[in-house]
Design a protein around this motif. Structure first.
Motif, PDB file in Angstrom:
ATOM      1  N   ASP A 138      46.308  45.443  47.906  1.00 19.31           N
ATOM      2  CA  ASP A 138      45.693  46.734  48.257  1.00 19.31           C
ATOM      3  C   ASP A 138      44.274  46.520  48.784  1.00 19.31           C
ATOM      4  O   ASP A 138      43.839  47.139  49.755  1.00 19.31           O
ATOM      5  CB  ASP A 138      45.620  47.655  47.034  1.00 19.31           C
ATOM      6  N   HIS A 175      43.452  46.771  41.141  1.00 23.19           N
ATOM      7  CA  HIS A 175      43.830  45.538  40.444  1.00 23.19           C
ATOM      8  C   HIS A 175      44.915  44.787  41.196  1.00 23.19           C
ATOM      9  O   HIS A 175      45.653  44.010  40.618  1.00 23.19           O
ATOM     10  CB  HIS A 175      44.268  45.855  39.006  1.00 23.19           C
ATOM     11  N   ARG A 176      45.030  45.097  42.483  1.00 27.14           N
ATOM     12  CA  ARG A 176      46.029  44.367  43.274  1.00 27.14           C
ATOM     13  C   ARG A 176      45.359  43.815  44.521  1.00 27.14           C
ATOM     14  O   ARG A 176      44.786  44.561  45.323  1.00 27.14           O
ATOM     15  CB  ARG A 176      47.164  45.315  43.673  1.00 27.14           C
ATOM     16  N   SER A 210      43.412  39.268  39.176  1.00 24.99           N
ATOM     17  CA  SER A 210      43.768  40.405  40.031  1.00 24.99           C
ATOM     18  C   SER A 210      42.601  41.374  40.204  1.00 24.99           C
ATOM     19  O   SER A 210      42.709  42.357  40.910  1.00 24.99           O
ATOM     20  CB  SER A 210      44.968  41.139  39.435  1.00 24.99           C
TER      21      SER A 210
END
Ligand code: ATP
Ligand code: MG
Length: 330
Positions: A270, A266-267, A228
Motif C-alpha cells: 500500500d 502496515h502493508r 511491515s
C-alpha cells in the motif's frame, strides 16, 4: 549583492530520479535566491568511455530537463561547458596548485577507478576531474554550489584551491560553499539501497525518460526490508527509508511528516503504491514539458544565449588570474 548560485550535471548517462530530486526539482527555487548559472558538464563526461552520439543526446536531454524543470534562461544562464573555452584554460593554470595527494583522496575517484578492471588504463581525466570542476565554479565568482552529498568533497577541494591561490596571489577568487538539500541529498538505488542512484552505474534506477508504467513497476518491486511498518531507519530499513525520502522530497514535506502520513499503514504494498502515484504524477508532467522543449528546439536558443553570457563573466575572471600569475594578456 545577490548570491551567485552555480550547479552542473555531467551528461554521462540518462538522468535519474536522483538527479531530479538532488538538483532539477530545485531550479525554480534557486532562481528566486540569486543569480543562477547552470551548466552541462560535457567535458567531465569524457572521463569515462562514452559513445559520441550518446554524449550529444545526453547533453541535449539535460538542457531540455533543466528547462522542463522550470529554469528561466532569460533570467539565468544555461550553457555547455565545452563551449566556453575559459574552463579549459583556467584548468591548465589551476592544475599546478592542486596536489596529487588531495586528488587521490577523493572518494568518487576511488569509487569509479575501482570499477575499471585494468588499473593501468584509468584515464588521467578521471583523476584530475576535481581541478576542472573547481575551475567551473571559480570562473563565475559563485558563492553557493547546490549539490547532492556525493559532490561535497569536490566543492571542499574547490574551496581549498581558491584559498590557496588567494593566499599566494592576493584576493582573486570568491570562496564557494556547498549547499545540500535537507531531504533528498542522496537517493539510493531501488534494487540495492546501499548504493547511490547514479546515471553511470545503473542499478534498478528510475530514469526520467522511462515510461510511466515502467516507473510504477520499478517502485512496486523496489527492495524493502523485514517487518511491515513504515518507519525511517537508514541502518535497519534502508529500502523503506529511501522510498520515504523520495516521497517526502516530491511532496515537499519533512521525513517526520511523511512517516506520520503512513503511521496507520502496515502493508509495504500500500505504501509503495502511494509513493508510485506521487512519482508517476510528477515525472509524467516533467516528461510532457521535456518533449515540448526538445521538439520546439527551445534548448538551442537557451544554450546559445547562455554561452555568450557565461563567456562574458568567465573571460573577466581568467584575465584577472592571468595577470596575477604573470601570463601576458593582449
Ligand atoms: P555519475 O554516475 O556520472 O556521477 P550522477 O547521477 O552521480 O552521475 P552527476 O552528474 O555526478 O550525476 O551529478 C549531478 C547532480 O546530481 C549533482 O549535484 C549530484 O550531487 C546530484 N545527484 C546525483 N545523484 C544523486 C542522488 N542519488 N541523490 C541526490 N542527488 C544526486
Ligand atoms: Mg556523480
Amino acid at each position: 549583492m545577490a548570491n551567485t548560485i552555480l550547479t552542473g550535471i555531467k551528461p554521462t548517462g540518462k538522468l535519474t530520479l536522483g538527479n531530479y530530486i538532488g538538483v532539477l526539482k530545485n531550479v525554480k527555487d534557486l532562481q528566486k535566491q540569486g543569480n543562477t548559472i547552470f551548466f552541462i558538464a560535457d567535458l567531465h563526461a569524457l572521463t569515462l568511455p562514452i559513445e559520441p552520439e550518446q554524449l550529444r543526446q545526453n547533453s541535449i536531454d539535460i538542457a531540455c530537463f533543466y528547462l522542463a524543470a522550470g529554469f528561466d534562461y532569460e533570467n539565468g544562464i544555461l550553457f555547455l561547458q565545452s563551449q566556453v573555452d575559459e574552463h579549459s584554460i583556467l584548468n591548465s593554470i589551476m592544475q599546478n596548485y592542486m596536489y596529487m595527494g588531495e586528488l587521490s583522496r577523493m572518494t568518487q575517484f576511488k569509487d569509479k577507478a575501482s570499477k575499471i578492471d585494468n588499473k593501468n588504463g584509468i584515464g588521467l581525466g578521471l583523476f584530475t576531474y576535481p581541478v576542472l570542476m573547481a575551475c567551473d565554479i571559480l570562473l563565475y565568482d559563485c558563492d553557493i554550489v547546490p549539490v547532492g552529498e556525493d559532490q561535497v568533497q569536490h566543492v571542499e577541494l574547490a574551496r581549498n584551491l581558491a584559498i590557496r591561490f588567494n593566499n599566494r596571489y592576493g584576493e582573486t577568487f570568491v570562496v564557494p560553499k556547498a549547499q545540500i538539500n535537507k531531504v533528498g541529498k542522496r537517493i539510493m538505488s531501488l534494487s540495492d539501497p546501499s548504493k547511490k542512484m547514479s546515471k553511470s552505474d545503473p542499478k534498478g534506477d528510475i530514469y526520467l525518460l522511462d515510461d510511466i508504467k515502467t516507473i510504477r513497476k520499478k517502485i512496486m518491486s523496489a527492495v524493502t526490508d523485514l517487518g511491515s511498518d513504515i518507519t525511517y531507519d537508514i541502518d535497519n530499513k534502508p529500502g523503506i527509508s529511501n522510498l520515504l525520502t523520495i516521497y517526502a522530497s516530491l511532496k515537499n514535506i519533512s521525513i517526520e511528516e511523511a512517516c506520520n502520513n503512513f503511521k496507520d499503514c502496515h502493508r509495504y504494498g500500500d505504501f509503495k503504491k502511494e509513493v508510485a502515484d506521487v512519482v508517476c504524477q510528477e515525472i509524467s508532467k516533467l516528461q510532457e514539458r521535456y518533449h515540448y522543449m526538445l521538439e520546439n528546439k527551445i534548448y538551442e536558443k537557451a544554450l546559445s544565449i547562455g554561452k555568450e553570457k557565461a563567456h562574458q563573466i568567465a573571460s573577466k575572471t581568467l584575465k584577472r588570474v592571468k595577470e596575477k600569475v604573470g601570463l601576458l594578456d593582449e
